[in-house]
Motif scaffolding. Structure first.
Motif, PDB file in Angstrom:
ATOM      1  N   ILE A   8       0.873  -1.171   0.000  1.00 16.06           N
ATOM      2  CA  ILE A   8       0.000   0.000   0.000  1.00 16.06           C
ATOM      3  C   ILE A   8       0.910   1.221   0.000  1.00 16.06           C
ATOM      4  O   ILE A   8       1.762   1.374   0.874  1.00 16.06           O
ATOM      5  CB  ILE A   8      -0.928   0.020   1.219  1.00 16.06           C
ATOM      6  CG1 ILE A   8      -1.785  -1.246   1.281  1.00 16.06           C
ATOM      7  CG2 ILE A   8      -1.818   1.252   1.188  1.00 16.06           C
ATOM      8  CD1 ILE A   8      -2.682  -1.319   2.499  1.00 16.06           C
TER       9      ILE A   8
ATOM     10  N   LYS B  30      -2.830   5.117   5.048  1.00 16.02           N
ATOM     11  CA  LYS B  30      -2.220   3.783   5.006  1.00 16.02           C
ATOM     12  C   LYS B  30      -2.190   3.142   6.392  1.00 16.02           C
ATOM     13  O   LYS B  30      -2.635   1.999   6.574  1.00 16.02           O
ATOM     14  CB  LYS B  30      -0.780   3.871   4.448  1.00 16.02           C
ATOM     15  CG  LYS B  30      -0.661   4.506   3.091  1.00 16.02           C
ATOM     16  CD  LYS B  30       0.747   4.451   2.555  1.00 16.02           C
ATOM     17  CE  LYS B  30       1.798   5.131   3.411  1.00 16.02           C
ATOM     18  NZ  LYS B  30       1.605   6.608   3.510  1.00 16.02           N
TER      19      LYS B  30
ATOM     20  N   ILE C 183       3.265  -1.575   4.030  1.00 16.19           N
ATOM     21  CA  ILE C 183       2.891  -0.173   3.870  1.00 16.19           C
ATOM     22  C   ILE C 183       4.156   0.653   3.698  1.00 16.19           C
ATOM     23  O   ILE C 183       5.109   0.520   4.470  1.00 16.19           O
ATOM     24  CB  ILE C 183       2.090   0.305   5.091  1.00 16.19           C
ATOM     25  CG1 ILE C 183       0.761  -0.461   5.176  1.00 16.19           C
ATOM     26  CG2 ILE C 183       1.833   1.797   5.039  1.00 16.19           C
ATOM     27  CD1 ILE C 183       0.005  -0.216   6.452  1.00 16.19           C
TER      28      ILE C 183
END
Length: 307
Positions: free
Chosen positions: A17, A25, A190
Motif C-alpha cells: 500500500i 495507510k 505499507i
C-alpha cells in the motif's frame, strides 16, 4: 476519513500500500488489526474475510486468539513498540505463551529460535538485553521475530524501515521477503517508497485522501499507470540515468479531511480535472486485475481524443 478500501491478499503474496503521508495507510492497517482507539476513531461499516471467516469491523476488537497469532503486525518505530522495562527474550516469549499455551521455558526457547531466524548477532546474549541496548536495525529484527513467533497467516508491516539507513533498510526488506517466501504467509507492506514497491511487491494499491485510487499487479501498474496521482508519484522519483533536471512535483498539498473536495479527492491537484470530477469516480477495470478510480481512464483514450 478512510473509505471504500477493498483489498485482497492471497497466501504467499506481498501487497504494498503506497501513498503520501496522511493518505490513510496506517489507519487502514490499524483498522484491520482492530487497534484503532475507540475514543478517537469509529468504524461505521465494513467487513474482513480471513481464512473463510467474516468479521464485522464495526466491533471494537478482533477475537484475541486471532490478533497476534494468525494476524501479526510490525510497527513503524520499534523503540516505541517494544516495552523498555522488559528484556526482549521475555517480550517475544510472552506472545508465544499467550497464544500457544506453552511454558515460560518453551516460550524462551522459541524466542531464541526466532532471534536466530531473523539473523540477530549472538542471539543467546541478546535474550536478556533491553531494547535501548540494541541498534535501530536490531530492534526492528526483534519486532519481526515477535511478529512471526506464532507463525501468522497474515503479516502487516507498517513502514518497517522508517528511520533506518539504506543498508539496514535493504537487509530488513530482504529478511521480510525471505521469511514470507519460506512461510507462505500473506503480507501487507505499507510504504511511501516506490523503489521498495518495485522490489518486493506482487500487487500494489495506491491511496490518496483516504481512498484507494489504483490497484493492480505491480508490473502492470508500473508499466501502465492509469490514475493521474499514480503517474505523479512515479514521475517524482529521482532517476540515476538520463538527463539531469528538476524533479517533477505534484502541485498543491493534500487537503485536510475537513476540506476534502467532493467527488474525486485528487481533482484540486489534477491536470485533467473537469466538471465530471465533482462526482466520485468508480473503480474501473483498465487491464487484467488492474483497477483505477478516474473518470478519464484509460488515459490513453482521453489523450488520443484530445490530440
Amino acid at each position: 476519513m478512510v473509505e471504500n478500501i477493498d483489498l485482497t491478499v492471497a497466501p504467499g503474496e506481498i501487497l504494498c500500500i503506497v501513498g503520501e503521508s496522511g493518505c490513510g495507510k496506517s489507519v487502514t492497517a490499524m483498522a484491520l488489526m482492530g487497534l484503532l482507539p475507540p475514543d478517537v476513531a469509529r468504524i461505521p461499516s465494513g467487513t474482513m474475510n480471513f481464512a473463510g471467516t467474516t468479521f464485522d469491523m464495526t466491533r471494537e476488537t478482533l477475537p484475541s486468539d486471532l490478533r497476534g497469532s494468525d494476524m501479526a503486525m510490525i510497527f513503524q518505530e520499534p523503540m516505541t513498540s517494544l516495552n523498555p522495562a522488559f528484556r526482549i527474550g521475555d517480550q517475544i516469549g510472552e506472545t508465544v505463551v499467550r497464544h500457544k499455551g506453552c511454558t515460560q521455558a518453551e516460550g524462551r526457547a522459541r524466542a531464541l529460535e526466532m532471534l536466530r531466524r531473523v539473523g540477530l548477532p549472538s542471539p543467546e546474549d541478546r535474550l536478556d538485553v533491553y531494547p535501548h541496548q540494541l541498534s535501530g536495525g536490531q530492534r526492528q529484527r526483534v519486532m519481526i521475530a515477535m511478529a512471526l513467533a506464532n507463525d501468522p497467516r497474515l503479516l502487516i508491516a507498517d513502514e518497517p524501515t522508517t528511520a533506518l539507513d539504506v543498508t539496514i533498510q535493504a537487509q530488513i526488506l530482504e529478511l521480510i521477503r525471505d521469511l514470507q517466501r519460506d512461510t507462505g504467509m500473506g503480507t501487507i507492506l505499507i510504504t511511501h517508497d516506490l523503489g521498495v514497491v518495485a522490489e518486493v511487491a506482487d500487487t500494489v494499491a495506491v491511496m490518496y485522501g483516504g481512498q484507494m485510487v489504483e490497484r493492480g499487479p505491480v508490473a502492470e501498474v508500473f508499466a501502465n499507470p492509469q490514475h493521474p496521482y499514480t503517474i505523479g508519484l512515479m514521475a517524482s522519483v529521482p532517476r540515476l540515468t538520463g538527463p539531469r533536471g528538476r524533479l517533477t512535483t505534484i502541485p498543491g498539498t493534500v487537503p485536510t479531511m475537513d476540506t476534502m473536495p467532493d467527488g474525486c479527492r485528487f481533482r484540486t491537484r489534477c491536470a485533467f480535472a473537469a466538471r465530471t470530477c465533482a462526482t466520485r469516480p468508480p473503480l474501473t477495470d483498465v487491464g487484467p486485475d488492474h483497477l483505477t478510480a478516474c473518470h478519464f481512464a484509460p488515459l490513453e483514450d482521453m489523450l488520443r481524443v484530445a490530440g
